[in-house]
Write a protein that holds these residues in place. Structure first.
Motif, PDB file in Angstrom:
ATOM      1  N   GLN A 339       0.834  -1.207   0.000  1.00  0.00           N
ATOM      2  CA  GLN A 339       0.000   0.000   0.000  1.00  0.00           C
ATOM      3  C   GLN A 339       0.871   1.260   0.000  1.00  0.00           C
ATOM      4  OE1 GLN A 339      -3.885  -0.464   0.675  1.00  0.00           O
ATOM      5  NE2 GLN A 339      -3.068  -2.175  -0.445  1.00  0.00           N
ATOM      6  N   LYS A 342       2.118   1.999  -3.500  1.00  0.00           N
ATOM      7  CA  LYS A 342       1.186   2.632  -4.450  1.00  0.00           C
ATOM      8  C   LYS A 342       1.002   4.119  -4.159  1.00  0.00           C
ATOM      9  CE  LYS A 342      -1.026  -1.760  -5.094  1.00  0.00           C
ATOM     10  NZ  LYS A 342      -2.060  -2.656  -4.559  1.00  0.00           N
ATOM     11  N   VAL A 382      -8.656  -0.003   7.865  1.00  0.00           N
ATOM     12  CA  VAL A 382      -8.591   0.994   6.789  1.00  0.00           C
ATOM     13  C   VAL A 382      -8.035   2.280   7.396  1.00  0.00           C
ATOM     14  CG1 VAL A 382      -9.902   2.284   5.047  1.00  0.00           C
ATOM     15  CG2 VAL A 382     -10.604  -0.039   5.654  1.00  0.00           C
ATOM     16  N   LYS A 384      -6.886   6.463   6.735  1.00  0.00           N
ATOM     17  CA  LYS A 384      -6.968   7.668   5.897  1.00  0.00           C
ATOM     18  C   LYS A 384      -6.036   8.736   6.450  1.00  0.00           C
ATOM     19  CE  LYS A 384     -11.616   7.244   4.023  1.00  0.00           C
ATOM     20  NZ  LYS A 384     -13.041   7.551   4.192  1.00  0.00           N
ATOM     21  N   VAL A 395      -9.585   4.441  10.346  1.00  0.00           N
ATOM     22  CA  VAL A 395     -10.954   4.955  10.241  1.00  0.00           C
ATOM     23  C   VAL A 395     -11.818   4.291  11.318  1.00  0.00           C
ATOM     24  CG1 VAL A 395     -12.973   5.221   8.745  1.00  0.00           C
ATOM     25  CG2 VAL A 395     -10.665   5.239   7.757  1.00  0.00           C
ATOM     26  N   SER A 398     -14.061   1.002  11.085  1.00  0.00           N
ATOM     27  CA  SER A 398     -13.603   0.093  10.019  1.00  0.00           C
ATOM     28  C   SER A 398     -12.802  -1.047  10.627  1.00  0.00           C
ATOM     29  CB  SER A 398     -12.709   0.843   9.025  1.00  0.00           C
ATOM     30  OG  SER A 398     -11.417   1.050   9.575  1.00  0.00           O
ATOM     31  N   ASN A 419      -2.789 -13.221  -5.404  1.00  0.00           N
ATOM     32  CA  ASN A 419      -3.156 -11.930  -6.005  1.00  0.00           C
ATOM     33  C   ASN A 419      -2.152 -10.832  -5.667  1.00  0.00           C
ATOM     34  OD1 ASN A 419      -5.369 -12.747  -7.466  1.00  0.00           O
ATOM     35  ND2 ASN A 419      -6.837 -12.344  -5.830  1.00  0.00           N
ATOM     36  N   ILE A 420      -1.657 -10.809  -4.441  1.00  0.00           N
ATOM     37  CA  ILE A 420      -0.726  -9.724  -4.089  1.00  0.00           C
ATOM     38  C   ILE A 420       0.619  -9.944  -4.797  1.00  0.00           C
ATOM     39  CG2 ILE A 420       0.299 -10.605  -1.929  1.00  0.00           C
ATOM     40  CD1 ILE A 420      -0.106  -7.711  -0.794  1.00  0.00           C
ATOM     41  N   ASP A 423       0.030  -8.692  -8.123  1.00  0.00           N
ATOM     42  CA  ASP A 423      -0.091  -7.230  -8.066  1.00  0.00           C
ATOM     43  C   ASP A 423       1.285  -6.563  -8.080  1.00  0.00           C
ATOM     44  OD1 ASP A 423      -1.478  -4.799  -7.829  1.00  0.00           O
ATOM     45  OD2 ASP A 423      -1.300  -4.813  -5.645  1.00  0.00           O
TER      46      ASP A 423
ATOM     47  N   LYS B  33      -7.532  10.067  -8.600  1.00  0.00           N
ATOM     48  CA  LYS B  33      -7.806   9.754  -7.194  1.00  0.00           C
ATOM     49  C   LYS B  33      -8.491   8.386  -7.069  1.00  0.00           C
ATOM     50  CE  LYS B  33      -8.352  13.272  -4.199  1.00  0.00           C
ATOM     51  NZ  LYS B  33      -9.032  14.464  -3.677  1.00  0.00           N
ATOM     52  N   ARG B  35      -8.356   5.996  -9.218  1.00  0.00           N
ATOM     53  CA  ARG B  35      -7.333   5.014  -9.611  1.00  0.00           C
ATOM     54  C   ARG B  35      -6.436   4.679  -8.410  1.00  0.00           C
ATOM     55  NH1 ARG B  35      -2.240   7.488 -12.475  1.00  0.00           N
ATOM     56  NH2 ARG B  35      -1.892   7.913 -10.260  1.00  0.00           N
ATOM     57  N   ASN B  36      -6.026   5.711  -7.694  1.00  0.00           N
ATOM     58  CA  ASN B  36      -5.168   5.493  -6.522  1.00  0.00           C
ATOM     59  C   ASN B  36      -5.901   4.707  -5.439  1.00  0.00           C
ATOM     60  OD1 ASN B  36      -3.316   7.051  -7.858  1.00  0.00           O
ATOM     61  ND2 ASN B  36      -3.503   8.833  -6.523  1.00  0.00           N
ATOM     62  N   TRP B  37      -7.146   5.083  -5.179  1.00  0.00           N
ATOM     63  CA  TRP B  37      -7.918   4.381  -4.138  1.00  0.00           C
ATOM     64  C   TRP B  37      -8.107   2.916  -4.525  1.00  0.00           C
ATOM     65  CZ3 TRP B  37     -12.195   8.690  -3.804  1.00  0.00           C
ATOM     66  CH2 TRP B  37     -11.705   9.772  -3.045  1.00  0.00           C
ATOM     67  N   SER B  39      -6.333   1.118  -6.408  1.00  0.00           N
ATOM     68  CA  SER B  39      -5.089   0.337  -6.429  1.00  0.00           C
ATOM     69  C   SER B  39      -4.870  -0.362  -5.091  1.00  0.00           C
ATOM     70  CB  SER B  39      -3.896   1.228  -6.783  1.00  0.00           C
ATOM     71  OG  SER B  39      -3.551   2.073  -5.695  1.00  0.00           O
ATOM     72  N   SER B  40      -5.378   0.237  -4.023  1.00  0.00           N
ATOM     73  CA  SER B  40      -5.275  -0.398  -2.706  1.00  0.00           C
ATOM     74  C   SER B  40      -5.985  -1.760  -2.716  1.00  0.00           C
ATOM     75  CB  SER B  40      -5.885   0.526  -1.644  1.00  0.00           C
ATOM     76  OG  SER B  40      -6.169  -0.183  -0.473  1.00  0.00           O
ATOM     77  N   ASN B  42      -6.414  -3.730  -5.188  1.00  0.00           N
ATOM     78  CA  ASN B  42      -5.747  -4.723  -6.039  1.00  0.00           C
ATOM     79  C   ASN B  42      -4.927  -5.728  -5.229  1.00  0.00           C
ATOM     80  OD1 ASN B  42      -6.710  -3.275  -8.212  1.00  0.00           O
ATOM     81  ND2 ASN B  42      -4.750  -2.345  -8.747  1.00  0.00           N
ATOM     82  N   ALA B  43      -4.496  -5.341  -4.034  1.00  0.00           N
ATOM     83  CA  ALA B  43      -3.680  -6.247  -3.222  1.00  0.00           C
ATOM     84  C   ALA B  43      -4.406  -7.579  -3.014  1.00  0.00           C
ATOM     85  CB  ALA B  43      -3.340  -5.604  -1.880  1.00  0.00           C
ATOM     86  N   HIS B  45      -7.565  -8.220  -4.694  1.00  0.00           N
ATOM     87  CA  HIS B  45      -8.384  -8.559  -5.868  1.00  0.00           C
ATOM     88  C   HIS B  45      -7.582  -8.653  -7.159  1.00  0.00           C
ATOM     89  CE1 HIS B  45     -12.432  -8.572  -4.044  1.00  0.00           C
ATOM     90  NE2 HIS B  45     -11.905  -7.714  -3.181  1.00  0.00           N
ATOM     91  N   ASN B  48      -5.501  -4.500 -11.226  1.00  0.00           N
ATOM     92  CA  ASN B  48      -6.700  -3.827 -11.740  1.00  0.00           C
ATOM     93  C   ASN B  48      -7.961  -4.680 -11.635  1.00  0.00           C
ATOM     94  OD1 ASN B  48      -5.405  -1.429 -12.189  1.00  0.00           O
ATOM     95  ND2 ASN B  48      -4.960  -1.846 -14.341  1.00  0.00           N
ATOM     96  N   ILE B  86     -14.068  -3.861   5.796  1.00  0.00           N
ATOM     97  CA  ILE B  86     -13.306  -2.958   4.910  1.00  0.00           C
ATOM     98  C   ILE B  86     -14.196  -1.801   4.425  1.00  0.00           C
ATOM     99  CG2 ILE B  86     -12.112  -2.782   2.670  1.00  0.00           C
ATOM    100  CD1 ILE B  86     -10.397  -4.340   4.612  1.00  0.00           C
ATOM    101  N   GLY B  89     -14.668   1.636   6.053  1.00  0.00           N
ATOM    102  CA  GLY B  89     -13.619   2.657   6.024  1.00  0.00           C
ATOM    103  C   GLY B  89     -13.806   3.675   4.918  1.00  0.00           C
ATOM    104  N   TYR B  90     -14.827   3.511   4.095  1.00  0.00           N
ATOM    105  CA  TYR B  90     -14.998   4.362   2.913  1.00  0.00           C
ATOM    106  C   TYR B  90     -16.349   5.064   2.919  1.00  0.00           C
ATOM    107  CZ  TYR B  90     -11.070   1.676   1.008  1.00  0.00           C
ATOM    108  OH  TYR B  90      -9.846   1.091   0.813  1.00  0.00           O
ATOM    109  N   THR B  91     -16.393   6.280   2.335  1.00  0.00           N
ATOM    110  CA  THR B  91     -17.676   6.976   2.162  1.00  0.00           C
ATOM    111  C   THR B  91     -18.377   6.400   0.925  1.00  0.00           C
ATOM    112  OG1 THR B  91     -16.758   8.645   0.677  1.00  0.00           O
ATOM    113  CG2 THR B  91     -16.644   9.127   3.043  1.00  0.00           C
ATOM    114  N   GLU B  94     -16.657   7.589  -2.180  1.00  0.00           N
ATOM    115  CA  GLU B  94     -15.395   6.904  -2.466  1.00  0.00           C
ATOM    116  C   GLU B  94     -15.664   5.528  -3.081  1.00  0.00           C
ATOM    117  OE1 GLU B  94     -13.068   9.146   1.236  1.00  0.00           O
ATOM    118  OE2 GLU B  94     -13.841   7.106   1.509  1.00  0.00           O
TER     119      GLU B  94
END
Lengths: 426, 108
Positions: A339, A342, A382, A384, A395, A398, A419-420, A423, B33, B35-37, B39-40, B42-43, B45, B48, B86, B89-91, B94
């Motif tokens: 992370q 990236k 998670v 931020k 967060v 979370s 997958n990682i 990646d 932004k 794309r960046n979010w 990418s997290s 992808n670890a 899943h 891409n 998980i 942690g997101y709105t 997002e």
């Protein structure tokens, strides 16, 4: 269609073609937008190298990594426990070439921040950079453990904390231990790489003993006052499944190791003899980070700006992975390093392109631990960016833990591993 | 080359040019932004959103379906091992941006 309209279309097509041609040639043939050198091809470094190229193929990226293959530390405790092959955790670096990353198998011996270049050990050459990413992982602080300062002692008392040869040797030591023998581990004070890792290892060693050496004992000496991650889940499993085999001893400061007599000297618990000793030594940022004076926290870790992972003390030098001084709640883990890689890659691409750096990075951690050959527990979070405190913050609400060990998440854990690795390296 | 053919060629060139322009315009304008979010994610899943493990493939999925799945994880309406923890942690914005990003990725 009238002649006028046709003419208009032709003119438009010609003008848009001329507008587009420079754009196309810009992508394919443009001069480089600059050079990035990445030191270290682990979860952090390889990911950063690949993503910079994915997100801006006009930046030249060179990855310097001494090993010709990557071996994943996550899942490697299963190799020690005898339920997985190290070959399945091993990947080549060749996939990075498809992304245009140049991989150099060498070691960086010096960083010259003034001249913006790094010196290589084998090739004796130098690589110049516009931005440098330092991802050397951890080094072991053997000098803090009397009796474990010589290479000979270190060969006998293994860490098994960097996956590879030592993983297989520790597996061998466990397998060859006499029936009814004692396997003793020592866990250093936090922070160290992979907070739940030692407890996963304890579970998998105990699982092996239960099945193959049921009279044997596993002593887990922890310098910390309690289990550092997934506490209730691990202690529950130990009480339920490994009672009589695994004994957990907290507040066990290691004062000395005798590699010849296979003895620990502990501060409160005194001398403890065993048949196999496994010491996970205290750790700090990798040697090159220390040498380049990037270490700013407790003589061990590198302070960074969490928007760019740029060092707090060296311009144009970024540090990612286990070497950084992490924010509260951010473990030193492969997933976290991926992370960081990236966020750092996006920032490097933005800075080198003259764009604005993303001021709202979001990163997550998911960490699976096996408790026997088929069941797994996880911890997730998670994080931020907190602009007021200039740090990453977990967060609220979370993340969390598995309710109990379960087989479904064993499939998730292995899916995560494949997958990682894709990646970062495919 | 006949007039008709020439006209068709011009039209094709024009269409292709517009496609190129809109593609690159999008990449620049916006969704760095997202794309960046993403990418997290992808670890777990895959690159891409191309997963090889049991985690679902996200690349090329309908963005509405992806956003709905996230909502259901959040509200406890969809069974999960970790995603319910998980997504919290997101709105919603997002999550929508991430869903949109994955819907535009090529499934391999």
């Amino acid at each position: 269609m009238s002649w006028h309209r046709r003419k208009f279309l032709q003119t438009l097509a010609a003008s848009s073609a001329s507008a587009i041609l420079p754009a196309i040639s810009g992508t394919a043939f443009a001069a480089s937008m600059g050079k990035v050198v990445v030191i270290g091809g682990g979860f952090g470094g390889a990911t950063a190298a690949k993503y910079i190229r994915m997100w801006n193929p006009n930046i030249e990226v060179t990855l310097v990594e001494p090993n010709t293959t990557f071996v994943s530390c996550p899942i490697s405790n299963r190799v020690i426990g005898g339920t997985f092959s190290i070959a399945d955790l091993t990947r080549k670096y060749t996939g990075l070439a498809a992304h245009g990353v140049k991989v150099v198998h060498d070691t960086v011996t010096d960083i010259d921040a003034e001249k913006r270049e790094v010196r290589l050990a084998k090739g004796k050459g130098k690589l110049s950079y516009d931005r440098l990413i330092v991802a050397p992982g951890v080094d072991f602080m053997y000098e803090t453990i009397p009796g474990l300062t010589t290479p000979d002692a270190q060969k006998k008392v293994l860490h098994g904390w960097k996956a590879g040869a030592q993983t297989l040797e520790l597996r061998q030591q466990l397998q060859s231990m006499k029936q009814g023998g004692v396997f003793a581990m020592h866990i250093p004070k936090a922070p160290y790489r992979c907070p739940p890792g030692p407890y996963e290892r304890a579970s998998l060693v105990a699982n092996y003993l239960k099945n193959h050496n049921p009279q044997a004992k596993l002593m887990v000496f922890d310098a910390n006052p309690e289990v550092q991650s997934k506490k209730g889940l691990f202690t529950g499993v130990w009480a339920e499944r490994y009672k009589g085999i695994l004994e957990y001893v907290p507040n066990a400061d290691l004062k000395e190791v005798n590699a010849a007599t296979k003895e620990f000297k502990l501060d409160l618990q005194g001398a403890q003899k065993a048949d196999v000793l496994n010491v996970i030594p205290p750790m700090r940022a990798g040697a090159i980070a220390q040498k380049a004076k990037l270490v700013t926290v407790n003589d061990r870790w590198c302070g960074v700006d969490f928007l760019t992972y740029e060092s707090t003390v060296a311009k144009n030098i970024h540090v990612i992975g286990d070497s950084i001084s992490a924010a509260p709640g951010m473990p030193k883990s492969g997933h976290m390093a991926n992370q960081h890689g990236k966020v750092c890659a996006a920032a490097v691409v933005a800075l080198m392109s003259g764009d604005k750096v993303n001021d709202q990075p979001i990163i997550a951690n998911t960490c699976y631990s096996f408790v026997n050959e088929a069941e797994v527990v996880h911890v997730a979070s998670v994080h931020k960016y907190d602009a007021a405190k200039k740090t990453m913050a977990t967060v609220t609400g979370s993340g969390g833990l598995s309710p109990a060990p379960n087989t479904t998440e064993a499939y998730m854990a292995m899916g995560w591993a494949y997958n990682i690795m894709n990646d970062m390296l495919a | 080359m006949s007039h008709m053919h020439r006209i068709r060629l011009v039209r094709l060139t024009l269409a292709a040019s517009i496609a190129v322009i809109s593609c690159s315009a999008f990449a620049q304008s916006g969704d760095v932004k997202a794309r960046n979010w993403a990418s997290s994610c992808n670890a777990c899943h895959g690159p891409n959103g191309n997963s090889e493990g049991v985690m679902p493939v996200l690349a090329g999925r309908n963005k509405g379906d992806l956003a709905k799945a996230m909502e259901e994880f959040r509200d406890g309406k969809r069974k999960a091992t970790v995603m319910h923890q998980i997504v919290k942690g997101y709105t919603p914005e997002e999550l929508a941006a991430i869903a949109d990003f994955y819907s535009r990725q090529v499934q391999k």
